[in-house]
Design a protein around this motif. Structure first.
Motif, PDB file in Angstrom:
ATOM      1  N   HIS A  14       0.847  -1.196   0.000  1.00 43.94           N
ATOM      2  CA  HIS A  14       0.000   0.000   0.000  1.00 43.94           C
ATOM      3  C   HIS A  14       0.880   1.242   0.000  1.00 43.94           C
ATOM      4  O   HIS A  14       1.933   1.260   0.619  1.00 43.94           O
ATOM      5  CB  HIS A  14      -0.883   0.017   1.260  1.00 43.94           C
ATOM      6  CG  HIS A  14      -1.794  -1.159   1.365  1.00 43.94           C
ATOM      7  ND1 HIS A  14      -3.140  -1.068   1.148  1.00 43.94           N
ATOM      8  CD2 HIS A  14      -1.551  -2.466   1.651  1.00 43.94           C
ATOM      9  CE1 HIS A  14      -3.698  -2.252   1.316  1.00 43.94           C
ATOM     10  NE2 HIS A  14      -2.751  -3.122   1.613  1.00 43.94           N
ATOM     11  N   GLY A  15       0.413   2.284  -0.665  1.00 41.49           N
ATOM     12  CA  GLY A  15       1.135   3.554  -0.694  1.00 41.49           C
ATOM     13  C   GLY A  15       1.174   4.090  -2.111  1.00 41.49           C
ATOM     14  O   GLY A  15       0.354   3.745  -2.957  1.00 41.49           O
ATOM     15  N   ARG A  16       2.163   4.926  -2.397  1.00 44.53           N
ATOM     16  CA  ARG A  16       2.344   5.460  -3.751  1.00 44.53           C
ATOM     17  C   ARG A  16       3.292   4.510  -4.471  1.00 44.53           C
ATOM     18  O   ARG A  16       4.510   4.720  -4.502  1.00 44.53           O
ATOM     19  CB  ARG A  16       2.914   6.879  -3.708  1.00 44.53           C
ATOM     20  CG  ARG A  16       2.905   7.562  -5.073  1.00 44.53           C
ATOM     21  CD  ARG A  16       3.309   9.014  -4.994  1.00 44.53           C
ATOM     22  NE  ARG A  16       4.612   9.211  -4.375  1.00 44.53           N
ATOM     23  CZ  ARG A  16       5.785   9.061  -4.975  1.00 44.53           C
ATOM     24  NH1 ARG A  16       5.838   8.682  -6.239  1.00 44.53           N
ATOM     25  NH2 ARG A  16       6.915   9.275  -4.329  1.00 44.53           N
ATOM     26  N   ARG A  46      -2.571   0.084  -4.825  1.00 44.97           N
ATOM     27  CA  ARG A  46      -1.931  -1.078  -4.214  1.00 44.97           C
ATOM     28  C   ARG A  46      -1.297  -1.937  -5.295  1.00 44.97           C
ATOM     29  O   ARG A  46      -1.710  -1.913  -6.444  1.00 44.97           O
ATOM     30  CB  ARG A  46      -2.944  -1.943  -3.449  1.00 44.97           C
ATOM     31  CG  ARG A  46      -3.566  -1.257  -2.270  1.00 44.97           C
ATOM     32  CD  ARG A  46      -4.649  -2.113  -1.651  1.00 44.97           C
ATOM     33  NE  ARG A  46      -5.728  -2.310  -2.641  1.00 44.97           N
ATOM     34  CZ  ARG A  46      -6.511  -3.383  -2.700  1.00 44.97           C
ATOM     35  NH1 ARG A  46      -6.364  -4.367  -1.859  1.00 44.97           N
ATOM     36  NH2 ARG A  46      -7.454  -3.485  -3.619  1.00 44.97           N
ATOM     37  N   ARG A  66       9.589  -3.763   1.944  1.00 48.64           N
ATOM     38  CA  ARG A  66       9.410  -2.861   3.087  1.00 48.64           C
ATOM     39  C   ARG A  66      10.565  -1.882   3.269  1.00 48.64           C
ATOM     40  O   ARG A  66      10.506  -1.010   4.137  1.00 48.64           O
ATOM     41  CB  ARG A  66       9.247  -3.687   4.364  1.00 48.64           C
ATOM     42  CG  ARG A  66       7.941  -4.441   4.402  1.00 48.64           C
ATOM     43  CD  ARG A  66       7.817  -5.273   5.653  1.00 48.64           C
ATOM     44  NE  ARG A  66       6.439  -5.736   5.809  1.00 48.64           N
ATOM     45  CZ  ARG A  66       6.102  -6.905   6.336  1.00 48.64           C
ATOM     46  NH1 ARG A  66       7.031  -7.733   6.771  1.00 48.64           N
ATOM     47  NH2 ARG A  66       4.830  -7.237   6.430  1.00 48.64           N
ATOM     48  N   ALA A  73       6.540   5.367  -2.443  1.00 46.78           N
ATOM     49  CA  ALA A  73       6.415   5.578  -0.996  1.00 46.78           C
ATOM     50  C   ALA A  73       5.535   4.464  -0.430  1.00 46.78           C
ATOM     51  O   ALA A  73       4.308   4.540  -0.501  1.00 46.78           O
ATOM     52  CB  ALA A  73       5.815   6.944  -0.707  1.00 46.78           C
ATOM     53  N   GLU A  75       3.631   2.645   2.266  1.00 44.18           N
ATOM     54  CA  GLU A  75       3.060   2.959   3.574  1.00 44.18           C
ATOM     55  C   GLU A  75       3.062   1.735   4.473  1.00 44.18           C
ATOM     56  O   GLU A  75       3.445   1.817   5.627  1.00 44.18           O
ATOM     57  CB  GLU A  75       1.644   3.509   3.415  1.00 44.18           C
ATOM     58  CG  GLU A  75       1.613   4.869   2.752  1.00 44.18           C
ATOM     59  CD  GLU A  75       0.209   5.359   2.480  1.00 44.18           C
ATOM     60  OE1 GLU A  75      -0.771   4.738   2.955  1.00 44.18           O
ATOM     61  OE2 GLU A  75       0.081   6.382   1.785  1.00 44.18           O
ATOM     62  N   TYR A  76       2.617   0.610   3.947  1.00 48.96           N
ATOM     63  CA  TYR A  76       2.700  -0.652   4.685  1.00 48.96           C
ATOM     64  C   TYR A  76       2.504  -1.822   3.745  1.00 48.96           C
ATOM     65  O   TYR A  76       2.039  -1.655   2.621  1.00 48.96           O
ATOM     66  CB  TYR A  76       1.728  -0.704   5.865  1.00 48.96           C
ATOM     67  CG  TYR A  76       0.267  -0.781   5.496  1.00 48.96           C
ATOM     68  CD1 TYR A  76      -0.462   0.373   5.233  1.00 48.96           C
ATOM     69  CD2 TYR A  76      -0.395  -1.999   5.422  1.00 48.96           C
ATOM     70  CE1 TYR A  76      -1.795   0.310   4.889  1.00 48.96           C
ATOM     71  CE2 TYR A  76      -1.735  -2.072   5.086  1.00 48.96           C
ATOM     72  CZ  TYR A  76      -2.427  -0.914   4.818  1.00 48.96           C
ATOM     73  OH  TYR A  76      -3.746  -0.979   4.475  1.00 48.96           O
TER      74      TYR A  76
END
Length: 94
Positions: A14-16, A46, A66, A73, A75-76
């Motif tokens: 998840h994130g950019r 995602r 990670r 970027a 996020e998790y």
């Protein structure tokens, strides 16, 4: 399950992580580790990563996903481990 038996890692990043070369980068890391599978764009920015191979190398891929080296970027990362299903050839971007 022993460390030498193939295992399947499914990770949702998840994130950019779309439009920044993330799937290409993931494919390169997976191939370096001798893994097979795919990296697929999903809705809501995602990427789903499915990788099969040794547990040690799947854990290395998960750590790379990670890491701060990953493009974009992150996020998790959510993960799921399961038995290898086989039938995968190479590592593809979708």
């Amino acid at each position: 399950m022993s460390d030498s038996e193939p295992i399947r890692l499914t990770a949702w990043v998840h994130g950019r992580v779309q439009g920044v070369g993330f799937r290409w980068w993931t494919r390169a890391r997976a191939l370096e580790l001798g893994l097979v599978g795919s990296a697929t764009n999903l809705p809501a920015s995602r990427v789903e990563v499915v990788a099969e191979g040794s547990r040690v190398n799947c854990e290395k891929l998960l750590a790379a996903l990670r890491s701060e080296r990953a493009p974009g970027a992150v996020e998790y990362v959510a993960e799921r481990w399961s038995e290898a299903k086989g039938g995968l050839d190479g590592f593809v971007e979708r």
